[in-house]
Design a protein around this motif. Structure first.
Motif, mmCIF file in Angstrom:
data_model
loop_
_atom_site.group_PDB
_atom_site.id
_atom_site.type_symbol
_atom_site.label_atom_id
_atom_site.label_comp_id
_atom_site.label_asym_id
_atom_site.label_seq_id
_atom_site.Cartn_x
_atom_site.Cartn_y
_atom_site.Cartn_z
ATOM 1 N N LEU A 399 4.771 -18.255 -5.847
ATOM 2 C CA LEU A 399 5.081 -17.401 -6.993
ATOM 3 C C LEU A 399 6.355 -16.665 -6.643
ATOM 4 N N THR A 400 6.858 -15.928 -7.583
ATOM 5 C CA THR A 400 8.084 -15.184 -7.326
ATOM 6 C C THR A 400 7.973 -14.368 -6.052
ATOM 7 N N ASN A 401 6.838 -13.775 -5.850
ATOM 8 C CA ASN A 401 6.697 -12.869 -4.721
ATOM 9 C C ASN A 401 5.665 -13.340 -3.700
ATOM 10 N N LEU A 402 5.400 -14.604 -3.715
ATOM 11 C CA LEU A 402 4.394 -15.102 -2.776
ATOM 12 C C LEU A 402 4.905 -16.376 -2.107
ATOM 13 N N LEU A 420 -1.463 -21.524 8.840
ATOM 14 C CA LEU A 420 -1.088 -21.149 7.490
ATOM 15 C C LEU A 420 -0.629 -19.699 7.484
ATOM 16 N N LEU A 422 0.962 -16.539 4.863
ATOM 17 C CA LEU A 422 1.236 -16.090 3.508
ATOM 18 C C LEU A 422 1.958 -14.756 3.582
ATOM 19 N N GLY A 424 3.279 -11.854 0.825
ATOM 20 C CA GLY A 424 3.334 -11.482 -0.580
ATOM 21 C C GLY A 424 3.909 -10.088 -0.752
ATOM 22 N N SER A 425 4.519 -9.861 -1.881
ATOM 23 C CA SER A 425 5.078 -8.532 -2.153
ATOM 24 C C SER A 425 4.662 -8.057 -3.524
ATOM 25 N N ILE A 426 4.409 -6.782 -3.588
ATOM 26 C CA ILE A 426 4.213 -6.125 -4.877
ATOM 27 C C ILE A 426 5.197 -4.970 -4.868
ATOM 28 N N GLY A 427 6.247 -5.102 -5.636
ATOM 29 C CA GLY A 427 7.313 -4.119 -5.534
ATOM 30 C C GLY A 427 7.880 -4.169 -4.138
ATOM 31 N N LEU A 433 0.109 -12.387 6.479
ATOM 32 C CA LEU A 433 -1.051 -12.767 7.283
ATOM 33 C C LEU A 433 -0.842 -14.208 7.721
ATOM 34 N N PHE A 454 -0.444 -10.214 11.601
ATOM 35 C CA PHE A 454 -0.721 -9.478 10.379
ATOM 36 C C PHE A 454 0.209 -8.275 10.342
ATOM 37 N N GLU B 2 3.006 -9.911 -16.475
ATOM 38 C CA GLU B 2 3.228 -10.950 -15.469
ATOM 39 C C GLU B 2 2.968 -10.398 -14.076
ATOM 40 N N LYS B 3 3.371 -9.157 -13.901
ATOM 41 C CA LYS B 3 3.208 -8.524 -12.599
ATOM 42 C C LYS B 3 1.729 -8.445 -12.204
ATOM 43 N N THR B 6 0.462 -11.630 -11.028
ATOM 44 C CA THR B 6 0.976 -11.902 -9.693
ATOM 45 C C THR B 6 0.124 -11.206 -8.648
ATOM 46 N N ILE B 7 -0.134 -9.932 -8.916
ATOM 47 C CA ILE B 7 -0.947 -9.151 -7.990
ATOM 48 C C ILE B 7 -2.301 -9.803 -7.792
ATOM 49 N N ILE B 10 -1.984 -12.893 -5.676
ATOM 50 C CA ILE B 10 -1.789 -12.602 -4.256
ATOM 51 C C ILE B 10 -3.096 -12.174 -3.626
ATOM 52 N N VAL B 13 -5.570 -15.017 -3.199
ATOM 53 C CA VAL B 13 -5.251 -15.930 -2.096
ATOM 54 C C VAL B 13 -5.583 -15.277 -0.755
ATOM 55 N N LEU B 14 -5.180 -14.000 -0.619
ATOM 56 C CA LEU B 14 -5.460 -13.309 0.647
ATOM 57 C C LEU B 14 -6.963 -13.214 0.893
ATOM 58 N N PHE B 18 -9.241 -14.574 3.968
ATOM 59 C CA PHE B 18 -10.110 -13.718 4.774
ATOM 60 C C PHE B 18 -11.555 -14.194 4.750
#
Lengths: 466, 184
Positions: A399-402, A420, A422, A424-427, A433, A454, B2-3, B6-7, B10, B13-14, B18
């Motif tokens: 994704l854009t941020n992943l 593996l 990953l 990711g970013s939010i803002g 991880l 991590f 969209e945001k 996305t959240i 993410i 997936v995380l 886990f």
């Protein structure tokens, strides 16, 4: 004996030594910590900082010869039987490695514009490292004695290992020399809390039939161990109590050293990327609380033999042995070289999504490509043959941020290591991880290698980056 | 909007990573307390080789030879505490045409006799006389053995065909100890 058992346990449970291969993190530029594996990594965010103590936590361990299951399985088999079969199935090339790193602070910022910049990054991390080879022959001798090994020469050089705690203060720069090339360097100041090194050992013990006596029995020993910061525990058999002082020592030890990392990223074509790095070219001078223990000499054991022509008695065999191979302690400074790590990679990117309005928001990394495949090589110096690992990887912007990176690694620990990562970013909030040897998660106790990284950062892009 | 998705992506997936089921066979680290090393070590005990002419000095036979040597292995507490059994193996070869008595006497630090091992060796009439003997120390006899501090050797030559300084043959003793250790 109990101490040996505790030591052995500690080694097994907590020690995964110097594997230190961070194949997922390497060149994964969505994570700022990738700069620690290549100071010339293609990272150019406006600025970033890590959450103190949480920005980079990594641990990895490996054992080439056996797993925790082999030794500690709760399956009713006698522990000594399991130990015997583990010793029988290992060689003196088998090793246990352990490495733990904890980033305390980290940060970085760009000077200049994206097309012509210098990047500054800095921080401090703490690290515990250990590497122990399986002392096959001494173990065989301790387990079985020499009765069934008449004619065999037991190699005392099998005793080989090192362990240490260091803290590293670092400052790095990288610069895009031109459109295609980024060069980087990082200076490091090491402080060592403790160090124990016993790597240059040689010697043998053998028993062979003889004409004059029953056996010819010779011990030749050239053993030595260098330690700093540990004499209190070794000489006074004091237990490790932890506490503030120990913590202080682990983070800011009294011994100092210097080191250098070098690296580059080269893009001969827009979708082709080569990178390389050499890490930890450096040394630590151990000056405080240093001790060198030596056990050197030759002893030819004949027995308690009367000489009827000469009536003066001898001192006795035990005394002779202690005189022939004395345990000496020397207080002297010594220097240890850091294990040097070399990384290299090749990446081919495809599926240009720039037309699609998508953007790669993490660095200029191969511009707008969505996929990347490639190979990486990792090497690390050890007291014996270098550790080598070969990795194939696939990177994808999900994704854009992943961002994701999957790896397949072959090394002396495992041929089935799939990892593996990953990020990711939010803002500005960035989290990553990474774990490897995922197949081993089917039964962790049988895993011969595991690593986990991590961390949490805050990354700030240029305004137009979003 | 969209945001938000996305959240969600993410996080899911995380979470997936886990929560990926991982298993581990049962491990029992306490079993290391059962660690018991049982090495069996063979080593020389004592040996000598006395040629026939050594029993003659200035034309006169020396019929008794005696010698005491320090035997200090039991001063090592680690060895003493972990020793479970000791076997002594003796091989005596006589090629001298005389009968002998060999006595091995073990003394404690106060020179009290702890144990004495006696071998009667017949004369060699052309062929070597080989005597092999084994002695095992366990429990009470082992405790006794552990007091040993010195080892005495007495060779007594019994009457027979006189020896000269050019007599052939020798009296030879080789011996080894097999020690059984149990180290916890």
């Amino acid at each position: 004996m109990k101490y040996i058992a505790i030591l052995w346990l500690t080694v097994l449970v907590s020690v995964n030594m110097l594997a230190q291969n961070k194949q997922i993190l390497y060149n994964f530029t969505a994570v700022p910590q990738s700069m620690m594996t290549n100071p010339g990594a293609d990272v150019s965010y406006k600025f970033y900082f890590g959450v103190p103590f949480l920005s980079g936590i990594s641990a990895n361990m490996g054992s080439t010869g056996f797993s925790a299951y082999d030794l500690f399985a709760d399956n009713g088999v006698d522990f000594n039987t399991k130990l015997q079969s583990v010793v029988n199935s290992t060689t003196n090339k088998d090793k246990l490695v352990f490495n733990e790193q904890l980033e305390i602070v980290t940060g970085g910022f760009r000077l200049g514009e994206r097309d012509n910049y210098t990047y500054v990054s800095f921080g401090m991390y703490q690290e515990i490292d250990a590497l122990i080879y399986v002392p096959k022959d001494p173990l065989l001798l301790a387990l079985n004695g020499n009765q069934d090994y008449i004619g065999k020469s037991f190699n005392l050089g099998d005793l080989n290992g090192r362990a240490e705690a260091v803290s590293v203060l670092h400052l790095g720069f990288h610069k895009n020399i031109n459109e295609k090339l980024i060069l980087g360097a990082r200076g490091k100041i090491y402080t060592s809390g403790f160090n124990a090194t016993t790597t240059n050992n040689s010697g043998y013990i053998y028993t062979i039939p003889s004409n004059t006596s029953m056996y010819e029995q010779v011990i030749y020993s050239d053993l030595q161990a260098h330690t700093s910061g540990l004499s209190n525990y070794i000489d006074n058999e004091r237990q490790f109590e932890g506490g503030k002082k120990a913590l202080q020592k682990a983070f800011l030890g009294p011994d100092l050293g210097l080191g250098l990392d070098l690296g580059f990223t080269y893009n001969p074509k827009e979708n082709i990327q080569w990178t390389g790095s050499v890490l930890d070219i450096g040394f630590i001078s151990h000056n405080n609380d240093t001790k060198i223990y030596t056990f050197k000499g030759v002893y030819d054991y004949q027995g308690v033999n009367p000489d009827f022509n000469n009536t003066s008695g001898t001192g006795g065999n035990f005394q002779d042995f202690q005189d022939a191979i004395p345990l000496d302690t020397i207080r002297t400074k010594y220097r240890t070289w850091r294990p040097v790590k070399i990384n290299a990679s090749y990446k081919y990117s495809f599926d240009d999504r720039r037309g699609g309005g998508d953007c790669n928001c993490y660095g200029d990394e191969n511009k707008g490509y969505k996929n990347g495949v490639g190979a990486q090589l990792y090497m690390m110096t050890t007291p014996k043959t270098p550790l080598v690992a070969l990795t194939g990887f696939y990177e994808r912007r999900l994704l854009t941020n992943l961002n994701m990176k999957a790896t397949y690694t072959v090394d002396s620990f495992s041929y089935t290591n799939i990892g593996l990562g990953l990020a990711g970013s939010i803002g500005a909030f960035n989290m990553y991880l990474m774990g490897d040897n995922l197949l081993a998660y089917r039964d962790l106790s049988k895993a011969k290698t595991l690593s986990l990284q991590f961390g949490i950062n805050f990354i700030f892009q240029d305004k137009d980056g979003e | 909007m969209e945001k938000k998705s996305t959240i969600r992506n993410i996080l899911s997936v995380l979470l997936l990573v886990f929560l990926t089921p991982s298993c581990s066979s049962d491990l029992d680290f306490n079993q290391s307390e059962d660690l018991l090393l049982t090495p069996v070590i063979v080593a020389n005990l004592t040996n000598f080789d006395v040629p026939a002419p050594d029993f003659v000095e200035g034309g006169v036979e020396t019929t008794v030879a005696f010698e005491v040597e320090n035997f200090d292995v039991f001063r090592d507490t680690f060895f003493r505490d972990n020793l479970q059994q000791a076997d002594f193996l003796f091989v005596i070869t006589n090629t001298i045409d005389r009968d002998y008595v060999i006595e091995l006497i073990l003394y404690d630090i106060f020179n009290n006799v702890v144990d004495s091992i006696v071998f009667n060796i017949p004369a060699s009439a052309g062929t070597p006389q080989v005597i092999t003997e084994k002695k095992t120390y366990q429990n009470a006899s082992l405790d006794q053995l552990k007091r040993t501090d010195k080892m005495g050797f007495r060779i007594t030559m019994l009457p027979g065909t006189p020896l000269t300084e050019s007599s052939a043959g020798s009296l030879k003793l080789k011996s080894s100890a097999t020690v059984y250790m149990e180290i916890e």
